[in-house]
Motif scaffolding. Structure first.
Motif, PDB file in Angstrom:
ATOM      1  N   GLU A  10       0.791  -1.225   0.000  1.00 10.08           N
ATOM      2  CA  GLU A  10       0.000   0.000   0.000  1.00 10.08           C
ATOM      3  C   GLU A  10       0.821   1.272   0.000  1.00 10.08           C
ATOM      4  N   GLU A  11       2.108   1.181   0.309  1.00  8.47           N
ATOM      5  CA  GLU A  11       2.886   2.406   0.455  1.00  8.47           C
ATOM      6  C   GLU A  11       3.026   3.150  -0.865  1.00  8.47           C
ATOM      7  N   GLY A  12       3.209   4.466  -0.745  1.00 13.61           N
ATOM      8  CA  GLY A  12       3.379   5.294  -1.930  1.00 13.61           C
ATOM      9  C   GLY A  12       2.138   6.079  -2.308  1.00 13.61           C
ATOM     10  N   GLN A  13       0.981   5.744  -1.723  1.00  7.37           N
ATOM     11  CA  GLN A  13      -0.239   6.476  -2.045  1.00  7.37           C
ATOM     12  C   GLN A  13      -0.497   7.565  -0.996  1.00  7.37           C
ATOM     13  N   ARG A  14      -1.324   8.531  -1.350  1.00 10.58           N
ATOM     14  CA  ARG A  14      -1.675   9.593  -0.414  1.00 10.58           C
ATOM     15  C   ARG A  14      -2.578   9.052   0.700  1.00 10.58           C
ATOM     16  N   LEU A  15      -2.455   9.677   1.855  1.00 12.10           N
ATOM     17  CA  LEU A  15      -3.256   9.273   2.996  1.00 12.10           C
ATOM     18  C   LEU A  15      -4.751   9.370   2.693  1.00 12.10           C
ATOM     19  N   ASP A  16      -5.191  10.475   2.077  1.00  7.58           N
ATOM     20  CA  ASP A  16      -6.625  10.625   1.804  1.00  7.58           C
ATOM     21  C   ASP A  16      -7.126   9.577   0.816  1.00  7.58           C
ATOM     22  N   ARG A  17      -6.253   9.173  -0.114  1.00  2.00           N
ATOM     23  CA  ARG A  17      -6.642   8.133  -1.070  1.00  2.00           C
ATOM     24  C   ARG A  17      -6.802   6.787  -0.366  1.00  2.00           C
ATOM     25  N   MET A  18      -5.916   6.510   0.572  1.00  2.00           N
ATOM     26  CA  MET A  18      -6.006   5.251   1.307  1.00  2.00           C
ATOM     27  C   MET A  18      -7.263   5.220   2.166  1.00  2.00           C
ATOM     28  N   LEU A  19      -7.576   6.335   2.795  1.00  2.00           N
ATOM     29  CA  LEU A  19      -8.800   6.412   3.588  1.00  2.00           C
ATOM     30  C   LEU A  19     -10.031   6.214   2.710  1.00  2.00           C
ATOM     31  N   PHE A  31     -13.428  12.865   5.648  1.00  2.00           N
ATOM     32  CA  PHE A  31     -12.040  12.610   6.020  1.00  2.00           C
ATOM     33  C   PHE A  31     -11.330  13.899   6.421  1.00  2.00           C
ATOM     34  N   TYR A  32     -11.505  14.941   5.614  1.00  2.52           N
ATOM     35  CA  TYR A  32     -10.801  16.197   5.892  1.00  2.52           C
ATOM     36  C   TYR A  32     -11.288  16.813   7.202  1.00  2.52           C
ATOM     37  N   LYS A  33     -12.581  16.668   7.493  1.00  2.07           N
ATOM     38  CA  LYS A  33     -13.117  17.177   8.753  1.00  2.07           C
ATOM     39  C   LYS A  33     -12.519  16.423   9.929  1.00  2.07           C
ATOM     40  N   MET A  34     -12.448  15.094   9.812  1.00  2.00           N
ATOM     41  CA  MET A  34     -11.881  14.275  10.885  1.00  2.00           C
ATOM     42  C   MET A  34     -10.389  14.527  11.054  1.00  2.00           C
ATOM     43  N   ARG A  36      -8.884  17.435  10.428  1.00  2.00           N
ATOM     44  CA  ARG A  36      -8.764  18.748  11.073  1.00  2.00           C
ATOM     45  C   ARG A  36      -9.042  18.653  12.573  1.00  2.00           C
ATOM     46  N   LYS A  37      -9.990  17.800  12.940  1.00  2.00           N
ATOM     47  CA  LYS A  37     -10.363  17.661  14.351  1.00  2.00           C
ATOM     48  C   LYS A  37      -9.470  16.658  15.095  1.00  2.00           C
ATOM     49  N   LYS A  38      -8.458  16.123  14.375  1.00  2.00           N
ATOM     50  CA  LYS A  38      -7.509  15.152  14.932  1.00  2.00           C
ATOM     51  C   LYS A  38      -8.195  13.851  15.341  1.00  2.00           C
ATOM     52  N   ASN A  39      -9.315  13.530  14.694  1.00  2.00           N
ATOM     53  CA  ASN A  39      -9.961  12.239  14.900  1.00  2.00           C
ATOM     54  C   ASN A  39      -9.347  11.160  14.011  1.00  2.00           C
ATOM     55  N   ILE A  40      -8.535  11.613  13.067  1.00  2.00           N
ATOM     56  CA  ILE A  40      -7.720  10.702  12.262  1.00  2.00           C
ATOM     57  C   ILE A  40      -6.300  11.231  12.313  1.00  2.00           C
ATOM     58  N   LYS A  41      -5.361  10.386  12.730  1.00  2.00           N
ATOM     59  CA  LYS A  41      -3.963  10.798  12.846  1.00  2.00           C
ATOM     60  C   LYS A  41      -3.059   9.829  12.092  1.00  2.00           C
ATOM     61  N   LEU A  42      -1.926  10.346  11.665  1.00  2.00           N
ATOM     62  CA  LEU A  42      -0.914   9.531  10.997  1.00  2.00           C
ATOM     63  C   LEU A  42       0.301   9.454  11.912  1.00  2.00           C
ATOM     64  N   ASN A  43       0.618   8.241  12.357  1.00  2.00           N
ATOM     65  CA  ASN A  43       1.731   8.022  13.287  1.00  2.00           C
ATOM     66  C   ASN A  43       1.623   8.909  14.528  1.00  2.00           C
ATOM     67  N   GLY A  44       0.379   9.055  15.002  1.00  2.00           N
ATOM     68  CA  GLY A  44       0.137   9.800  16.224  1.00  2.00           C
ATOM     69  C   GLY A  44       0.159  11.305  16.070  1.00  2.00           C
ATOM     70  N   LYS A  45       0.295  11.796  14.832  1.00  2.00           N
ATOM     71  CA  LYS A  45       0.385  13.232  14.605  1.00  2.00           C
ATOM     72  C   LYS A  45      -0.739  13.707  13.683  1.00  2.00           C
ATOM     73  N   LYS A  46      -1.009  15.014  13.772  1.00  2.00           N
ATOM     74  CA  LYS A  46      -2.017  15.601  12.909  1.00  2.00           C
ATOM     75  C   LYS A  46      -1.565  15.525  11.449  1.00  2.00           C
ATOM     76  N   ALA A  47      -2.496  15.280  10.561  1.00  2.00           N
ATOM     77  CA  ALA A  47      -2.191  15.178   9.135  1.00  2.00           C
ATOM     78  C   ALA A  47      -3.291  15.887   8.351  1.00  2.00           C
ATOM     79  N   ASP A  48      -2.986  16.227   7.102  1.00  2.00           N
ATOM     80  CA  ASP A  48      -3.999  16.908   6.284  1.00  2.00           C
ATOM     81  C   ASP A  48      -4.513  16.049   5.135  1.00  2.00           C
ATOM     82  N   GLY A  49      -3.949  14.848   4.967  1.00  2.00           N
ATOM     83  CA  GLY A  49      -4.414  13.935   3.925  1.00  2.00           C
ATOM     84  C   GLY A  49      -3.532  13.866   2.705  1.00  2.00           C
TER      85      GLY A  49
END
Length: 329
Positions: A10-19, A31-34, A36-49
């Motif tokens: 799966e590696e190499g794709q964008r986070l929002d695409r994987m979601l 996805f973008y709302k979650m 922004r609200k930090k309800n979805i994190k990448l490696n424990g950190k905030k992400a934008d997708g």
């Protein structure tokens, strides 16, 4: 809470695409709302997708399981795969395999992709062959297609990277594709054919025109006669074909349009002595060889790599019985 671990496939794709692949029914705005609200994190950190995920990354969904499952669905392909598990023993020779790609020698009669819901094609076989792994959003796929009754080389992607590399090669025509075809008639000299292909989707048949019309696509085909034989009072030629554009039924229709139909082709050919003698019900056309180029985006292990697929037994037997020397083919 749910944690998704990114697999090597799966590696190499964008986070929002994987979601998007994991929760197919959810709108992108969710996805973008979650995120922004930090309800979805990448490696424990905030992400934008927009982040590119790598193997081992962890995507944490701080969402109720009911919410996640409401956005997921079983695809028709997966449901059909379950129905057809009894056919996963289909014998598909593997020419080459590594962690990113597979190169297969498709037999005559096998579909590259489904035509009907109940079909079992190379795509379903590929999933059964690879089995279940850690990938939760990636689905392996084929990068080129052959007609049902054309045999030979098909390339498949086992990972996101593999699919991207090989799809780009086929899309940009940066690799060389060679076929072997036995045709009616004595063909003299190499030639490059140019034309415009028009498809009738209702009849699943194509016509080659000399000039463009609405709905046509431009096609190019090169051929080189390898051997001409005179058998049972008729002439036949074994051609080596360089397929340049690669459209549906291109080789068969292009050759038939100049008077050299493929032996055994029930759609564009004619029934002659060879068809009757050998009881042929499909064209003697085989995707024999693929040559990969040197491209910066390709790993160096693929540079100038050549894949060759053995002829089907029936094709080879016909050639031998006609007296065609196949030792150097």
């Amino acid at each position: 809470m749910r944690v998704l671990k990114v697999s090597a496939q799966e590696e190499g794709q964008r986070l929002d695409r994987m979601l998007d692949k994991y929760m197919q029914l959810a709108p992108r705005s969710f996805f973008y709302k979650m995120l922004r609200k930090k309800n979805i994190k990448l490696n424990g950190k905030k992400a934008d997708g927009s982040e590119k995920v790598t193997a081992g990354d962890e995507i944490t969904l701080y969402l109720a399981d009911e919410t996640v499952e409401s956005f997921r669905k079983q695809t028709p392909q997966k449901a059909q795969r379950t129905k057809n598990t009894g056919r996963k023993s289909m014998n598909i020779p593997v020419i080459y395999e590594d962690q990113d790609i597979l190169v297969l020698n498709k037999p005559v009669g096998v579909l590259s992709q489904k035509a009907d819901r109940d079909d079992y094609s190379l795509v379903e076989w590929l999933e059964d062959y690879l089995g279940k792994d850690a990938a939760q959003t990636f689905r392996p796929g084929i990068c080129n297609r052959l007609d049902r009754n054309t045999s030979g080389l098909v390339v498949a992607g086992k990972s996101i990277h593999g699919l991207q590399w090989m799809n780009r090669l086929f899309r940009e025509r940066n690799l060389k594709k060679y076929y072997l075809c036995l045709v009616h008639g004595a063909v003299k000299g190499e030639k490059k054919l140019h034309g415009f292909l028009k498809k009738d989707p209702k009849k699943n048949i194509v016509t080659v025109l000399k000039s463009p019309e609405n709905g046509t696509v431009e096609i190019e085909t090169r051929y080189q006669p390898l051997q001409v034989v005179f058998w049972e009072g008729e002439s036949y030629t074994l051609l080596k074909i360089h397929l340049i554009t690669g459209k549906s039924h291109q080789i068969r229709a292009h050759l038939a349009s100049i008077g050299y139909p493929a032996v055994g082709d029930v759609k564009y050919g004619r029934k002659g002595k060879a068809e009757q003698k050998f009881r042929l019900r499909s064209q003697l056309l085989h995707a024999r060889q693929l040559e990969l180029p040197e491209e910066e985006y390709l790993p160096s292990l693929y540079w100038n790599k050549i894949f060759i697929a053995d002829l089907p037994r029936k094709f080879a037997q016909v050639l031998e019985d006609m007296g065609v020397d196949i030792s150097d083919i």
